[in-house]
Write an enzyme that holds these catalytic residues in place. Structure first.
Site, PDB file in Angstrom:
ATOM      1  N   THR A  29       0.848  -1.193   0.000  1.00  0.00           N
ATOM      2  CA  THR A  29       0.000   0.000   0.000  1.00  0.00           C
ATOM      3  C   THR A  29       0.883   1.243   0.000  1.00  0.00           C
ATOM      4  O   THR A  29       1.991   1.242   0.544  1.00  0.00           O
ATOM      5  CB  THR A  29      -0.948   0.034   1.216  1.00  0.00           C
ATOM      6  N   GLY A  30       0.384   2.299  -0.621  1.00  0.00           N
ATOM      7  CA  GLY A  30       1.186   3.523  -0.731  1.00  0.00           C
ATOM      8  C   GLY A  30       2.419   3.322  -1.577  1.00  0.00           C
ATOM      9  O   GLY A  30       3.507   3.819  -1.245  1.00  0.00           O
ATOM     10  N   ALA A  31       2.257   2.615  -2.697  1.00  0.00           N
ATOM     11  CA  ALA A  31       3.419   2.177  -3.487  1.00  0.00           C
ATOM     12  C   ALA A  31       3.845   3.158  -4.573  1.00  0.00           C
ATOM     13  O   ALA A  31       4.808   2.888  -5.281  1.00  0.00           O
ATOM     14  CB  ALA A  31       3.119   0.821  -4.124  1.00  0.00           C
ATOM     15  N   SER A  32       3.160   4.293  -4.708  1.00  0.00           N
ATOM     16  CA  SER A  32       3.477   5.178  -5.839  1.00  0.00           C
ATOM     17  C   SER A  32       4.501   6.253  -5.511  1.00  0.00           C
ATOM     18  O   SER A  32       4.921   7.005  -6.392  1.00  0.00           O
ATOM     19  CB  SER A  32       2.191   5.837  -6.358  1.00  0.00           C
ATOM     20  N   SER A  33       4.926   6.340  -4.246  1.00  0.00           N
ATOM     21  CA  SER A  33       5.921   7.354  -3.885  1.00  0.00           C
ATOM     22  C   SER A  33       6.596   6.953  -2.579  1.00  0.00           C
ATOM     23  O   SER A  33       6.193   5.994  -1.911  1.00  0.00           O
ATOM     24  CB  SER A  33       5.265   8.738  -3.733  1.00  0.00           C
ATOM     25  N   GLY A  34       7.647   7.698  -2.216  1.00  0.00           N
ATOM     26  CA  GLY A  34       8.291   7.525  -0.935  1.00  0.00           C
ATOM     27  C   GLY A  34       8.823   6.130  -0.680  1.00  0.00           C
ATOM     28  O   GLY A  34       9.361   5.468  -1.577  1.00  0.00           O
ATOM     29  N   GLY A  70       7.204   3.366  -0.133  1.00  0.00           N
ATOM     30  CA  GLY A  70       6.511   2.319  -0.885  1.00  0.00           C
ATOM     31  C   GLY A  70       7.105   2.103  -2.260  1.00  0.00           C
ATOM     32  O   GLY A  70       7.336   0.965  -2.682  1.00  0.00           O
ATOM     33  N   SER A 118       6.940   3.577  13.434  1.00  0.00           N
ATOM     34  CA  SER A 118       7.824   4.722  13.603  1.00  0.00           C
ATOM     35  C   SER A 118       8.504   4.673  14.964  1.00  0.00           C
ATOM     36  O   SER A 118       7.967   4.108  15.917  1.00  0.00           O
ATOM     37  CB  SER A 118       7.017   6.023  13.483  1.00  0.00           C
ATOM     38  N   TYR A 150      -0.479  11.291  14.826  1.00  0.00           N
ATOM     39  CA  TYR A 150       0.466  10.443  14.094  1.00  0.00           C
ATOM     40  C   TYR A 150       1.171   9.482  15.048  1.00  0.00           C
ATOM     41  O   TYR A 150       1.224   8.274  14.816  1.00  0.00           O
ATOM     42  CB  TYR A 150       1.484  11.312  13.358  1.00  0.00           C
TER      43      TYR A 150
END
Length: 336
Positions: free
Chosen positions: A8-13, A15, A171, A193
């Site tokens: 998940t969240g694989a399009s940037s950063g 991921g 984190s 967060y």
């Protein structure tokens, strides 16, 4: 048969960097990019296939801040796959981070200055909001949306003859003091967060308690948590103006000789996530957090940290999530 990895969240950063590194390790994988923005995900898919033509890369649209989106995505995944070998639960948000300048300057004269800079403990607050599902945005995105994702995907995960792996992006900022069982969504606090990351730690422990084959013979699920370290990504860029990041980076490079948490880049931050990919899950301690670390000379390695929690609290939190799940499913049915 190819191993299937869902990120998940694989399009940037982190991921995106993780997908690149996993395919460098094994280009026979099938990597499924679970992303909110399909256009960005398709561009990533094209780039990954261009550099790793032997791999399989697919896309599923999912917004973990929308339960309807999660339910649609999981229905699609259950049609596509018979099993998932690895699920990297990486998508997350830190909305409108505000730096506490007073706490920052106080920390400069504290004996815990390195620890505070490494974890941002007490330095950051965020402005949270309520989503269309009636939940706090940070809690739903970072925790509950992923929880529903797992619950829906249990038929693809819990195979006793072929255990699956869950790997959560947590984190060093996960603080017990910012989480309360009476307020699991952190409605009344200013550090959602940190609270959400502590909740992830609790959830991972509870999942191991309920599904880990070593604890429950016949089950087929192992869960681990990692921290990618302190990086300059879309998540953290808003904390400071760009010119301050430029001024601080040389100082941060020097601090890395004393604090290994400053991984700085997403590629460095994936070290623990990739390391876990290669480990035998039965050898891992479910009460340990695995940390990406970088030396002052830029070498990456993995270190560990015992999580500051107890299993009874983890189980109570898990039961609270199950109860919340019942409530939101009733609401979804009513709104159909």
């Amino acid at each position: 048969m190819r191993k299937v990895v869902l990120v998940t969240g694989a399009s940037s950063g982190v991921g995106l960097a993780l997908c690149k590194r996993l395919l460098e390790e094994d280009d026979e994988l099938h990597v499924c990019l679970a992303c909110r923005n399909v256009g960005k995900a398709e561009a990533v898919r094209g780039a990954l296939l261009a550099s790793h033509p032997a791999a399989e890369v697919s896309v599923v649209q999912v917004d973990v801040c929308s339960l309807q989106s999660v339910l649609r995505a999981t229905g699609e995944l259950k049609q596509r796959f018979q099993r998932l070998d690895y699920v990297y639960l990486n998508a997350g948000i830190m909305p409108n981070p505000q730096l506490n300048i007073k706490a920052l300057f106080s920390s400069l004269f504290s004996r815990k200055v390195i620890h505070i800079f490494s974890t941002a403990e007490g330095l950051l607050t965020q402005e949270d909001r309520v989503t269309a599902d009636g939940l706090q945005e940070v809690f739903e995105t970072n925790v509950f949306g992923h929880f529903i994702l797992i619950r829906e995907l249990e038929p693809l995960l819990c195979h006793s003859d072929h255990p699956s792996r869950l790997i959560w992006t947590s984190s060093r900022n996960a603080r017990r003091s910012n989480f309360h069982l009476e307020d699991i969504q952190h409605r009344r606090g200013q550090e959602p967060y940190s609270s959400s990351k502590y909740a992830i730690d609790l959830l991972s422990v509870a999942l191991n308690r309920n599904f880990n084959p070593r604890v429950r013979p016949g089950s087929g699920l192992y869960s681990s948590v990692v921290c990618p370290g302190t990086m300059v990504t879309n998540l953290t860029c808003g904390i400071l103006p760009p010119f301050l990041w430029t001024l601080l980076l040389p100082i941060i490079w020097l601090i890395r000789f004393f604090a290994n948490a400053f991984t700085l880049t997403p590629e460095n931050g994936t070290e623990a996530l990739v390391w876990l990919f290669h480990q035998k899950p039965e050898s891992l301690n479910p009460l340990t957090k695995y940390l990406s670390a970088t030396t002052g000379f830029g070498s990456n390695y993995v270190t560990t940290q015992k999580m500051d929690l107890d299993e009874d609290t983890a189980e109570k939190f898990y039961q609270n999530l199950l109860e919340l799940e019942k409530q939101v499913r009733v609401t979804i049915q009513k709104n159909k």
